[in-house]
Design an enzyme around this catalytic site. Structure first.
Site, PDB file in Angstrom:
ATOM      1  N   GLY A  56       0.809  -1.218   0.000  1.00 31.35           N
ATOM      2  CA  GLY A  56       0.000   0.000   0.000  1.00 31.35           C
ATOM      3  C   GLY A  56       0.841   1.266   0.000  1.00 31.35           C
ATOM      4  O   GLY A  56       0.532   2.240  -0.689  1.00 31.35           O
ATOM      5  N   CYS A  57       1.916   1.248   0.751  1.00 31.18           N
ATOM      6  CA  CYS A  57       2.780   2.418   0.859  1.00 31.18           C
ATOM      7  C   CYS A  57       3.525   2.665  -0.451  1.00 31.18           C
ATOM      8  O   CYS A  57       3.716   3.808  -0.864  1.00 31.18           O
ATOM      9  CB  CYS A  57       3.753   2.252   2.023  1.00 31.18           C
ATOM     10  N   THR A  58       3.924   1.598  -1.121  1.00 29.84           N
ATOM     11  CA  THR A  58       4.582   1.719  -2.413  1.00 29.84           C
ATOM     12  C   THR A  58       3.604   2.263  -3.445  1.00 29.84           C
ATOM     13  O   THR A  58       3.942   3.168  -4.227  1.00 29.84           O
ATOM     14  CB  THR A  58       5.147   0.361  -2.865  1.00 29.84           C
ATOM     15  N   ALA A  61       3.165   6.044  -2.769  1.00 27.17           N
ATOM     16  CA  ALA A  61       4.346   6.835  -3.123  1.00 27.17           C
ATOM     17  C   ALA A  61       4.541   6.921  -4.642  1.00 27.17           C
ATOM     18  O   ALA A  61       4.870   7.980  -5.174  1.00 27.17           O
ATOM     19  CB  ALA A  61       5.585   6.240  -2.464  1.00 27.17           C
TER      20      ALA A  61
END
Length: 165
Positions: A56-58, A61
């Site tokens: 999710g963070c990738t 970003a």
């Protein structure tokens, strides 16, 4: 569409470590977010995410990176924040060619300031974790939007819709 926030958070004046890559070299700036916005004619989108190199963070970003021009045209800089180390941020930026700066908040000072560390229940185990959140400040450093516990996928598109004139 999200409504403007009723929260009253101000940009902090304590220094943070901002990691970015410029001309192939990593730069680590120690600056307060309040000072940074005061020295530019742009607003700031400050988004908090749990951990570098997670799905999710990738997604979040890389989506911010791919829409960087759109946010720039609307008059906003974007900075991601997590509790990861400077070294972790460097690897994350390199691996995904991220064009957005990241703040290393290993001491959780900025996370505590924005109150994004909350109890989470993972498979029946309660832990303290960072809740994915975003805060939008206009060029006068006024908080205009705050979203907590948001979904990473397509968040940038939703935010662009919110900020569009």
């Amino acid at each position: 569409m999200a409504k403007p926030t009723t929260e009253t958070i101000h940009l902090p004046d304590f220094p943070v470590t901002i990691v970015r890559k410029l001309a192939g070299n990593f730069i680590h700036d120690e600056i307060s977010l309040k000072e940074m916005v005061a020295n530019t004619d742009k607003g700031l989108i400050l988004y908090f995410y749990p951990k570098d190199n997670t799905p999710g963070c990738t997604t979040q970003a890389t989506e911010f990176t791919s829409h960087l021009h759109d946010f720039d045209e609307l008059g906003y800089d974007i900075i991601g924040v997590s509790r990861d180390s400077v070294e972790s941020h460097e690897k994350f930026i390199d691996k995904y060619d991220l064009q957005i700066p990241l703040i290393s908040d290993a001491d959780e000072k900025l996370c505590q300031y924005f109150d994004v560390i909350k109890e989470k229940n993972m498979y029946g185990k309660v832990t303290l974790g960072l809740v994915r959140s975003a805060f939008v400040f206009n060029k006068n450093s006024e908080l205009t939007h705050a979203q907590r516990n948001l979904r990473a996928k397509d968040y940038t598109s939703r935010l662009l819709t919110i900020l569009a004139p």
